[in-house]
Design a protein around this motif. Sequence first.
Motif, PDB file in Angstrom:
ATOM      1  N   VAL A  95       0.817  -1.221   0.000  1.00 35.36           N
ATOM      2  CA  VAL A  95       0.000   0.000   0.000  1.00 35.36           C
ATOM      3  C   VAL A  95       0.854   1.277   0.000  1.00 35.36           C
ATOM      4  O   VAL A  95       0.680   2.133  -0.868  1.00 35.36           O
ATOM      5  N   PRO A  96       1.834   1.427   0.922  1.00 33.61           N
ATOM      6  CA  PRO A  96       2.657   2.646   0.866  1.00 33.61           C
ATOM      7  C   PRO A  96       3.486   2.739  -0.417  1.00 33.61           C
ATOM      8  O   PRO A  96       3.707   3.833  -0.934  1.00 33.61           O
ATOM      9  N   LEU A  97       3.912   1.572  -0.938  1.00 33.25           N
ATOM     10  CA  LEU A  97       4.706   1.551  -2.162  1.00 33.25           C
ATOM     11  C   LEU A  97       3.904   2.118  -3.332  1.00 33.25           C
ATOM     12  O   LEU A  97       4.372   2.982  -4.073  1.00 33.25           O
ATOM     13  N   LEU A  98       2.659   1.639  -3.474  1.00 35.70           N
ATOM     14  CA  LEU A  98       1.805   2.120  -4.564  1.00 35.70           C
ATOM     15  C   LEU A  98       1.545   3.613  -4.415  1.00 35.70           C
ATOM     16  O   LEU A  98       1.516   4.353  -5.395  1.00 35.70           O
ATOM     17  N   GLN A 129       3.481   5.831  -3.211  1.00 36.61           N
ATOM     18  CA  GLN A 129       4.635   6.605  -3.673  1.00 36.61           C
ATOM     19  C   GLN A 129       4.796   6.518  -5.183  1.00 36.61           C
ATOM     20  O   GLN A 129       4.972   7.530  -5.860  1.00 36.61           O
ATOM     21  N   VAL A 130       4.700   5.291  -5.712  1.00 32.43           N
ATOM     22  CA  VAL A 130       4.971   5.090  -7.137  1.00 32.43           C
ATOM     23  C   VAL A 130       3.981   5.857  -8.005  1.00 32.43           C
ATOM     24  O   VAL A 130       4.350   6.533  -8.962  1.00 32.43           O
ATOM     25  N   PHE A 131       2.690   5.772  -7.653  1.00 32.93           N
ATOM     26  CA  PHE A 131       1.684   6.417  -8.492  1.00 32.93           C
ATOM     27  C   PHE A 131       1.267   7.792  -7.968  1.00 32.93           C
ATOM     28  O   PHE A 131       0.409   8.438  -8.549  1.00 32.93           O
ATOM     29  N   GLY A 132       1.840   8.224  -6.843  1.00 31.89           N
ATOM     30  CA  GLY A 132       1.471   9.516  -6.270  1.00 31.89           C
ATOM     31  C   GLY A 132       0.001   9.602  -5.904  1.00 31.89           C
ATOM     32  O   GLY A 132      -0.667  10.603  -6.149  1.00 31.89           O
ATOM     33  N   LEU A 133      -0.528   8.522  -5.322  1.00 33.11           N
ATOM     34  CA  LEU A 133      -1.961   8.485  -5.009  1.00 33.11           C
ATOM     35  C   LEU A 133      -2.243   9.179  -3.678  1.00 33.11           C
ATOM     36  O   LEU A 133      -1.406   9.139  -2.776  1.00 33.11           O
ATOM     37  N   PRO A 134      -3.431   9.788  -3.542  1.00 36.54           N
ATOM     38  CA  PRO A 134      -3.798  10.320  -2.220  1.00 36.54           C
ATOM     39  C   PRO A 134      -4.001   9.190  -1.215  1.00 36.54           C
ATOM     40  O   PRO A 134      -3.800   9.362  -0.025  1.00 36.54           O
ATOM     41  N   VAL A 135      -4.429   8.029  -1.687  1.00 40.77           N
ATOM     42  CA  VAL A 135      -4.669   6.906  -0.788  1.00 40.77           C
ATOM     43  C   VAL A 135      -4.149   5.622  -1.429  1.00 40.77           C
ATOM     44  O   VAL A 135      -4.399   5.361  -2.599  1.00 40.77           O
ATOM     45  N   GLY A 136      -3.368   4.842  -0.642  1.00 43.28           N
ATOM     46  CA  GLY A 136      -2.731   3.654  -1.203  1.00 43.28           C
ATOM     47  C   GLY A 136      -3.634   2.433  -1.241  1.00 43.28           C
ATOM     48  O   GLY A 136      -3.437   1.535  -2.057  1.00 43.28           O
ATOM     49  N   SER A 154      -6.111   0.363  -2.540  1.00 38.39           N
ATOM     50  CA  SER A 154      -6.742   0.465  -3.851  1.00 38.39           C
ATOM     51  C   SER A 154      -6.952  -0.915  -4.426  1.00 38.39           C
ATOM     52  O   SER A 154      -6.458  -1.913  -3.895  1.00 38.39           O
ATOM     53  N   GLY A 155      -7.690  -0.960  -5.517  1.00 33.91           N
ATOM     54  CA  GLY A 155      -7.918  -2.216  -6.208  1.00 33.91           C
ATOM     55  C   GLY A 155      -6.609  -2.856  -6.624  1.00 33.91           C
ATOM     56  O   GLY A 155      -6.447  -4.078  -6.525  1.00 33.91           O
ATOM     57  N   LEU A 156      -5.644  -2.041  -7.043  1.00 32.05           N
ATOM     58  CA  LEU A 156      -4.379  -2.593  -7.508  1.00 32.05           C
ATOM     59  C   LEU A 156      -3.646  -3.306  -6.373  1.00 32.05           C
ATOM     60  O   LEU A 156      -3.080  -4.391  -6.571  1.00 32.05           O
ATOM     61  N   ALA A 157      -3.659  -2.719  -5.182  1.00 27.93           N
ATOM     62  CA  ALA A 157      -3.021  -3.372  -4.032  1.00 27.93           C
ATOM     63  C   ALA A 157      -3.655  -4.739  -3.809  1.00 27.93           C
ATOM     64  O   ALA A 157      -2.962  -5.737  -3.581  1.00 27.93           O
ATOM     65  N   GLY A 158      -4.999  -4.791  -3.908  1.00 26.31           N
ATOM     66  CA  GLY A 158      -5.710  -6.058  -3.760  1.00 26.31           C
ATOM     67  C   GLY A 158      -5.304  -7.031  -4.849  1.00 26.31           C
ATOM     68  O   GLY A 158      -5.047  -8.211  -4.586  1.00 26.31           O
ATOM     69  N   SER A 159      -5.219  -6.549  -6.094  1.00 31.67           N
ATOM     70  CA  SER A 159      -4.872  -7.422  -7.210  1.00 31.67           C
ATOM     71  C   SER A 159      -3.479  -8.011  -7.030  1.00 31.67           C
ATOM     72  O   SER A 159      -3.267  -9.194  -7.293  1.00 31.67           O
ATOM     73  N   ILE A 160      -2.540  -7.193  -6.569  1.00 29.44           N
ATOM     74  CA  ILE A 160      -1.167  -7.693  -6.407  1.00 29.44           C
ATOM     75  C   ILE A 160      -1.118  -8.764  -5.319  1.00 29.44           C
ATOM     76  O   ILE A 160      -0.540  -9.832  -5.508  1.00 29.44           O
ATOM     77  N   VAL A 161      -1.793  -8.492  -4.195  1.00 30.91           N
ATOM     78  CA  VAL A 161      -1.801  -9.484  -3.119  1.00 30.91           C
ATOM     79  C   VAL A 161      -2.463 -10.776  -3.608  1.00 30.91           C
ATOM     80  O   VAL A 161      -1.949 -11.875  -3.387  1.00 30.91           O
ATOM     81  N   LEU A 162      -3.587 -10.648  -4.318  1.00 30.68           N
ATOM     82  CA  LEU A 162      -4.280 -11.832  -4.823  1.00 30.68           C
ATOM     83  C   LEU A 162      -3.419 -12.570  -5.846  1.00 30.68           C
ATOM     84  O   LEU A 162      -3.409 -13.799  -5.885  1.00 30.68           O
ATOM     85  N   PRO A 221     -15.894   1.322  -9.018  1.00 32.68           N
ATOM     86  CA  PRO A 221     -14.568   1.835  -9.334  1.00 32.68           C
ATOM     87  C   PRO A 221     -14.454   2.276 -10.797  1.00 32.68           C
ATOM     88  O   PRO A 221     -14.993   1.627 -11.692  1.00 32.68           O
ATOM     89  N   HIS A 222     -13.780   3.405 -11.012  1.00 30.81           N
ATOM     90  CA  HIS A 222     -13.555   3.870 -12.381  1.00 30.81           C
ATOM     91  C   HIS A 222     -12.162   3.517 -12.859  1.00 30.81           C
ATOM     92  O   HIS A 222     -11.892   3.505 -14.040  1.00 30.81           O
ATOM     93  N   SER A 223     -11.236   3.277 -11.929  1.00 31.55           N
ATOM     94  CA  SER A 223      -9.913   2.822 -12.332  1.00 31.55           C
ATOM     95  C   SER A 223      -9.431   1.864 -11.253  1.00 31.55           C
ATOM     96  O   SER A 223      -9.979   1.826 -10.153  1.00 31.55           O
ATOM     97  N   ILE A 224      -8.382   1.098 -11.579  1.00 32.12           N
ATOM     98  CA  ILE A 224      -7.899   0.090 -10.625  1.00 32.12           C
ATOM     99  C   ILE A 224      -7.141   0.758  -9.481  1.00 32.12           C
ATOM    100  O   ILE A 224      -6.849   0.133  -8.476  1.00 32.12           O
ATOM    101  N   LEU A 225      -6.840   2.057  -9.625  1.00 34.13           N
ATOM    102  CA  LEU A 225      -6.090   2.745  -8.575  1.00 34.13           C
ATOM    103  C   LEU A 225      -7.002   3.330  -7.502  1.00 34.13           C
ATOM    104  O   LEU A 225      -6.542   4.004  -6.591  1.00 34.13           O
TER     105      LEU A 225
END
Lengths: 277, 398
Positions: free
Chosen positions: B236-239, B241-248, B250-258, B337-341
């Motif tokens: 979550v913190p990695l994403l 930083q990498v994508f500059g998101l207000p909140v880590g 996200s769907g992508l964090a879930g997808s990576i863990v899965l 969701p409108h995007s995976i982020l």
Amino acid sequence: MAIALFVICATAGAQRIKGSDTLLPLTQELAEEYLASHPDGDVVVTGGGTGVGISALLENTTDIAMASRRIKFGEKMKLASENLNAAEVIVAYDALAVVVNPSNPVDSLTREQLEAIFRGKITNWKDVGGEDRKIVVYSRETSSGTYEFFKESVLDNKNYMSGVLSMPATGAIIQSVRQTKGAIGYIGLAYLNRYVKPVAVSYDGGLSYAMPSVDAAADGSYPVVRPLYYYYNVEKEGEVGAFVSFALSDQGQASVLRQGFVPVNMEDSSSGEDMSL
Amino acid sequence: MKKIADKTVRWVLTASGFVTSVVILLIIGFLFTEGAGLFGEKVIEEGYVLAVNKDNPVRVLDAAQIKAVFDEDMTNWKEAGGPDLPIETFRLEDMDEYFTEEQLGPQYENAGTLITSLVASSPGMVAFVPESMIPDDARLVFIEDCNISPEEVFAGTEWYPTATPAPLFGILPLLAGTLWVSFFAILIALPFGISIAVYMSEVASERVRGFLKPVIELLNGIPSVVYGFFGLIIIVPLLQQVFGLPVGESGLAGSIVLAIMALPTIVTVADDAMRNCPGALREGSLALGATRWQTVARVVIPSSMSGIASGVVLGIGRAIGETMAVLMVTGNAAVVPHSILEPLRTIPATIAAELGEAPAGGAHYQSLFLLGVILFFITFFINLCVEYISSRNRAKNS
């Protein structure tokens, strides 16, 4: 669901206590101390949630129901239809702290601002005197008594916005608020630590602000405080009365304070200990 | 003697098979009846009514409108097809703003009459009160309470299962969240899974394989809550930083863990399938002058396609049904969701988080069972797809 079983010895007339997970650690502690002074007693404490505790009281599978909210009207009606008369005892108070990321310069908010933030009407910190940053709102899951209480007290019974991030546990809220710069969330007073920053809250439109602490909660200057209840069948007063009065005694209330809750009668048990962080 | 033993064994096997099948059918039946029960529930909380002044012509409000009214997002009766009149709301909690303790009486016995007269005297008021508190001769009218409609549930975009007076059970955001996060999980896991499997079965030496395979299988034994915690603290913190998101979260964090969780299943099954590819096929290909890569791509992978496909499906199954890890890293925001982020909420996470305190038999409880039924149909559909793929492959190969 954390279901902790606590059985000392199986003598006749065991007292069964069931309900709120918020009250579970406190009640276990109280039961342990109670048994130390009443070696012939027997107390079994289990969790499961406030709703579970009250329906167990209804089915007579528990003697005391622990509740982190007041009994609902519907539940009262059900008790009445079973001809049960439930007695209500407040054992402790629990204060909720609103927390933000430590890097956030905002250190006080009014109830109206909090309501607007949690309902999604204010979405940027600059609208409440902070930096130009998106507000990320963390909440507990709907099953939590904390969620219900915060909704009642701070949101004036209105609904949270649909985009609110719901976390399964208080620990997860702390972790997320700690690592998200624009975060805001709420946690029990006992969980406050140095990784998150509590904000002062005002319920009178900004005239007076109070930081969350046991003292401020006890003297009424901190407003986000909820009572924690025990419910029991009035007819069973003789069986459960000893434990309930132990919980309300000075010794019982001292362990209430140790567990990070606010004692019912602060004048008796306060030892000048400052819990504010 | 042997005959009797034979018969007994056969009888025991038949009986146990029969009993198991019946139990499974009963479980599915239970799931369906509980889930369908939602559509027999009323929109407004049981035992309560919404009372309005008798001069107010509005009789019908749907659940979304009721929520808007009590959230003060809808403030004029005009918006609900009524007269141009501001809406005032009344809940039992507001009682002490209107009446004093003396007026209510020591046991609140006057509450019903007081509320009735309050509503009767304020034309724009809507009161959410228990039915039993309203006296029989009260000159009030109630908002019509209809059943929860399938349309509200299947096309609804708002999930407020504990809202009062009227909960909202729009499952669209949950369904979209589940499919979205699983789709990306497979998108990530598939290339990695297949390449690891090819490496292990075709390239790696016996020693490397002997070390790698148990390590990858070990990943399967890690409890999902551990993956969730890992995701929350590392990914979550990695994403963020990498994508500059207000909140880590996200769907992508879930997808990576899965994806990490689905990898061992895909790798193990695909690796076994490729190793079971007949040696004669492999040798024939090499003897015809094909290179090692050509053999793998044109002979080994196509011939073990059904095994690889079932590995992938088992992986998808794990991803769709996974609860705890997703609950911790996706943020659980019930929005489409409108995007995976963006944060999203999945069906299993919803069931796990909410079933604990949903009162048994209530609308919330039944809506969670309905979610279970939907999850059942999703996995059922995926299984059908696999059956189809592998049967087509068998037909082609034979």
